[in-house]
Design a protein around this motif. Structure first.
Motif, PDB file in Angstrom:
ATOM      1  N   CYS A  75       0.830  -1.209   0.000  1.00 28.02           N
ATOM      2  CA  CYS A  75       0.000   0.000   0.000  1.00 28.02           C
ATOM      3  C   CYS A  75       0.862   1.256   0.000  1.00 28.02           C
ATOM      4  O   CYS A  75       2.008   1.255   0.474  1.00 28.02           O
ATOM      5  CB  CYS A  75      -0.893   0.011   1.234  1.00 28.02           C
ATOM      6  SG  CYS A  75      -2.128  -1.288   1.233  1.00 28.02           S
ATOM      7  N   LEU A  76       0.302   2.322  -0.533  1.00 29.11           N
ATOM      8  CA  LEU A  76       0.945   3.626  -0.489  1.00 29.11           C
ATOM      9  C   LEU A  76       0.903   4.161   0.948  1.00 29.11           C
ATOM     10  O   LEU A  76       0.082   3.715   1.757  1.00 29.11           O
ATOM     11  CB  LEU A  76       0.229   4.587  -1.436  1.00 29.11           C
ATOM     12  CG  LEU A  76       0.224   4.199  -2.921  1.00 29.11           C
ATOM     13  CD1 LEU A  76      -0.645   5.169  -3.707  1.00 29.11           C
ATOM     14  CD2 LEU A  76       1.623   4.161  -3.464  1.00 29.11           C
ATOM     15  N   PRO A  77       1.763   5.119   1.297  1.00 24.78           N
ATOM     16  CA  PRO A  77       1.790   5.618   2.681  1.00 24.78           C
ATOM     17  C   PRO A  77       0.455   6.194   3.161  1.00 24.78           C
ATOM     18  O   PRO A  77       0.125   6.098   4.340  1.00 24.78           O
ATOM     19  CB  PRO A  77       2.861   6.702   2.653  1.00 24.78           C
ATOM     20  CG  PRO A  77       3.728   6.362   1.506  1.00 24.78           C
ATOM     21  CD  PRO A  77       2.841   5.693   0.500  1.00 24.78           C
ATOM     22  N   GLN A  78      -0.327   6.783   2.267  1.00 30.04           N
ATOM     23  CA  GLN A  78      -1.587   7.396   2.686  1.00 30.04           C
ATOM     24  C   GLN A  78      -2.755   6.403   2.705  1.00 30.04           C
ATOM     25  O   GLN A  78      -3.865   6.765   3.064  1.00 30.04           O
ATOM     26  CB  GLN A  78      -1.937   8.608   1.810  1.00 30.04           C
ATOM     27  CG  GLN A  78      -2.265   8.270   0.379  1.00 30.04           C
ATOM     28  CD  GLN A  78      -1.049   8.301  -0.533  1.00 30.04           C
ATOM     29  OE1 GLN A  78       0.091   8.239  -0.088  1.00 30.04           O
ATOM     30  NE2 GLN A  78      -1.295   8.407  -1.829  1.00 30.04           N
ATOM     31  N   GLU A  79      -2.510   5.140   2.330  1.00 29.27           N
ATOM     32  CA  GLU A  79      -3.559   4.127   2.286  1.00 29.27           C
ATOM     33  C   GLU A  79      -3.464   3.190   3.490  1.00 29.27           C
ATOM     34  O   GLU A  79      -2.413   3.026   4.087  1.00 29.27           O
ATOM     35  CB  GLU A  79      -3.447   3.307   1.006  1.00 29.27           C
ATOM     36  CG  GLU A  79      -3.718   4.092  -0.244  1.00 29.27           C
ATOM     37  CD  GLU A  79      -3.542   3.269  -1.489  1.00 29.27           C
ATOM     38  OE1 GLU A  79      -4.242   3.553  -2.465  1.00 29.27           O
ATOM     39  OE2 GLU A  79      -2.694   2.344  -1.501  1.00 29.27           O
ATOM     40  N   CYS A 134      -5.800  -2.209  -0.568  1.00 33.91           N
ATOM     41  CA  CYS A 134      -5.395  -0.901  -0.046  1.00 33.91           C
ATOM     42  C   CYS A 134      -6.563   0.071  -0.178  1.00 33.91           C
ATOM     43  O   CYS A 134      -7.076   0.283  -1.262  1.00 33.91           O
ATOM     44  CB  CYS A 134      -4.196  -0.377  -0.828  1.00 33.91           C
ATOM     45  SG  CYS A 134      -2.763  -1.456  -0.708  1.00 33.91           S
ATOM     46  N   SER A 193      -8.060   3.909   0.592  1.00 34.92           N
ATOM     47  CA  SER A 193      -7.633   5.286   0.885  1.00 34.92           C
ATOM     48  C   SER A 193      -8.471   5.895   2.007  1.00 34.92           C
ATOM     49  O   SER A 193      -7.981   6.703   2.767  1.00 34.92           O
ATOM     50  CB  SER A 193      -7.708   6.157  -0.374  1.00 34.92           C
ATOM     51  OG  SER A 193      -9.023   6.161  -0.857  1.00 34.92           O
ATOM     52  N   HIS A 194      -9.731   5.527   2.121  1.00 33.53           N
ATOM     53  CA  HIS A 194     -10.574   6.000   3.218  1.00 33.53           C
ATOM     54  C   HIS A 194     -11.710   5.008   3.420  1.00 33.53           C
ATOM     55  O   HIS A 194     -12.117   4.315   2.499  1.00 33.53           O
ATOM     56  CB  HIS A 194     -11.145   7.384   2.926  1.00 33.53           C
ATOM     57  CG  HIS A 194     -12.040   7.413   1.719  1.00 33.53           C
ATOM     58  ND1 HIS A 194     -11.556   7.437   0.431  1.00 33.53           N
ATOM     59  CD2 HIS A 194     -13.386   7.389   1.612  1.00 33.53           C
ATOM     60  CE1 HIS A 194     -12.574   7.435  -0.416  1.00 33.53           C
ATOM     61  NE2 HIS A 194     -13.690   7.414   0.267  1.00 33.53           N
TER      62      HIS A 194
END
Length: 66
Positions: free
Chosen positions: A42-46, A61, A63-64
């Motif tokens: 996952c990306l850091p913001q996910e 992953c 995101s919100h």
């Protein structure tokens, strides 16, 4: 005693048949239900939400979460 053996055999056969279901197929929901994407990392913001509906080696992953 014989009846107990038959019941035990049927129970074990049922468990053996149901355990053969693949991990991704066993869940009635998938990554798309959470508006997520399957990625190797996952990306850091996910948020990593688990392997729900993703192929082996991938994680869902999100995101919100609504």
């Amino acid at each position: 005693m014989n009846r107990q053996r038959v019941v035990l055999f049927l129970l074990l056969a049922f468990i053996a048949l149901t355990c053969q279901v693949q991990g991704a197929v066993g869940f009635p929901w998938g990554c798309s239900n959470y508006s997520g994407t399957c990625r190797p990392a996952c990306l850091p913001q996910e948020l990593p939400f688990g392997p729900f509906g993703c192929a082996k080696g991938f994680v869902c992953c999100v995101s919100h979460i609504l």
